[in-house]
Design an enzyme around this catalytic site. Structure first.
Site, short mmCIF file in Angstrom:
data_model
loop_
_atom_site.label_atom_id
_atom_site.label_comp_id
_atom_site.label_asym_id
_atom_site.label_seq_id
_atom_site.Cartn_x
_atom_site.Cartn_y
_atom_site.Cartn_z
N HIS A 115 62.29 25.75 57.46
CA HIS A 115 61.86 24.85 56.38
C HIS A 115 62.86 24.96 55.23
CE1 HIS A 115 59.49 22.89 53.35
NE2 HIS A 115 58.50 22.67 54.20
N GLU A 125 51.31 21.73 61.21
CA GLU A 125 52.44 22.61 60.91
C GLU A 125 51.99 24.08 60.85
OE1 GLU A 125 56.01 21.50 58.39
OE2 GLU A 125 54.84 22.69 56.97
N ASP A 179 60.74 13.67 62.14
CA ASP A 179 60.10 12.66 61.30
C ASP A 179 60.88 11.35 61.31
OD1 ASP A 179 58.16 14.41 60.60
OD2 ASP A 179 58.61 14.45 58.47
N VAL A 180 60.17 10.23 61.17
CA VAL A 180 60.83 8.93 61.15
C VAL A 180 61.27 8.52 59.74
CG1 VAL A 180 58.82 7.47 60.76
CG2 VAL A 180 60.73 6.62 62.15
N ASP A 181 60.65 9.09 58.72
CA ASP A 181 61.05 8.73 57.35
C ASP A 181 62.27 9.57 56.95
OD1 ASP A 181 59.47 11.01 57.43
OD2 ASP A 181 58.68 10.72 55.41
N TYR A 192 54.75 3.05 57.89
CA TYR A 192 55.95 3.82 58.17
C TYR A 192 56.94 3.08 59.04
CZ TYR A 192 55.07 8.18 55.82
OH TYR A 192 54.93 9.13 54.85
N ASP A 211 66.17 17.69 52.14
CA ASP A 211 65.80 16.64 51.20
C ASP A 211 66.70 16.76 49.97
OD1 ASP A 211 64.64 14.93 49.31
OD2 ASP A 211 62.64 15.20 50.16
#
Length: 316
Positions: A195, A265, A173-175, A88, A288
């Site tokens: 979400h 989660e 998140d890093v991605d 990652y 996304d």
């Protein structure tokens, strides 16, 4: 629900600004009523702790496309704790470059990067008053174990240093990459993010842990929202309480031979049901576009997923 859903970047209700001082309402866990005020002076002190999850795998993306995804990292204000599996690290450079353009611009920021391979962390030019701190952590053979241990990492480093170095932590998140402004409008004693796949769903359709044997269990007639584990935070003290409680619940589950359906989660959602967040962020703070497009209801997409092959990232 009294959560503040104003994400326009305009001055928020309940905040007062005088001579560069923001007065932030402080609320007790589980209460939506503000009980006191705390002054935070911009640019004179480092006042935000931001957690950037750099590559710890977790089941968040499966709910978007039934594929497994990754978790969060962190640092300072802002502070971001970042965790990562070895593969990652490839997402970290873009993450940092876009954070420098859009995240808490004009304020002091520390990116805390959790990694098992410090030598692979890229060198990125950071602005004045912004820095990166690399914190070495162990890796795990299963991505599920990495996900399950991230709350332990957050609580451990919160006690060891975050409580003494920053005031707020924001876990992400890093991605991912920033593509629009993310600033002080997100700050609150405790906040969660809706979400993107379930913000319009009925409560009975939320993918909560439904087995009573798990500490993360939520009955079908309970629940307010479904929160994504890729963007949450608050004051260091509140995040420490959250991370410690979730870690203890996961330890109890492990002792009973059960693993919550969406791991950390699931426990995050149980915690935020019992202790209501003082602010709820809309999905424009976590989206996304490859899987969900760009619906008209979303005026801005501020923090978005980076395209990736999840199976390749997860493989040994």
């Amino acid at each position: 629900m009294g959560a503040d859903l104003n994400h326009t970047g305009e001055k928020l209700a309940g905040w007062e600004e005088q001579s560069g001082v923001i007065r932030v309402p402080l609320c007790f866990p589980g209460k939506l009523k503000c009980c006191s005020l705390r002054s935070v002076t911009f640019l004179l002190i480092t006042f935000i702790g931001v957690l950037f999850g750099a590559g710890f795998l977790s089941p968040r993306k499966p709910m978007l496309g039934r594929q497994a995804g990754a978790w969060e990292a962190g640092g300072k204000l802002d502070g971001l704790p970042a965790g990562k599996l070895s593969r990652y690290v490839v997402f970290l450079e873009l993450f940092l470059q876009t954070a420098e353009k859009h995240f808490m611009v004009g304020h002091r920021v520390t990116y805390y990067v959790f990694t098992d391979r410090p030598g692979d962390v890229p060198s990125v030019t950071l602005g004045e008053g912004r820095q990166m701190v690399v914190l070495k952590v162990r890796n795990y053979s299963r991505w599920q174990d990495v996900s399950m241990h991230r709350m332990e990492m957050i609580s451990t480093f919160s006690r060891q240093r975050f409580l003494h170095e920053v005031d707020y932590l924001v876990c992400v998140d890093v991605d991912m990459r920033f593509r629009d402004h993310v600033g002080v409008e997100i700050l609150a004693p405790l906040f969660g993010t809706l979400h993107p796949a379930f913000y319009g769903a009925a409560r009975e359709d939320f993918p909560y842990e439904r087995r009573p044997q798990s500490q993360a269990h939520i009955p079908s007639d309970q629940g307010d929202f479904y929160y994504m584990g890729a963007f949450f935070g608050g004051s260091v003290a509140e995040v420490l309480r959250l991370a410690s409680a979730c870690h203890q619940a996961m330890v109890a589950d492990e002792a009973n031979g059960i693993e919550a359906v969406w791991h950390d989660e699931s426990h995050l959602n149980r915690y935020l049901l019992d202790r209501k967040p003082s602010k709820v962020l809309s999905p424009e703070y976590l989206w996304d576009p490859q899987l969900l497009g760009w619906p008209a209801v979303m005026k801005k997409l501020r923090f978005v997923a980076v395209p990736k092959n999840h199976e390749e990232i997860r493989s040994p």
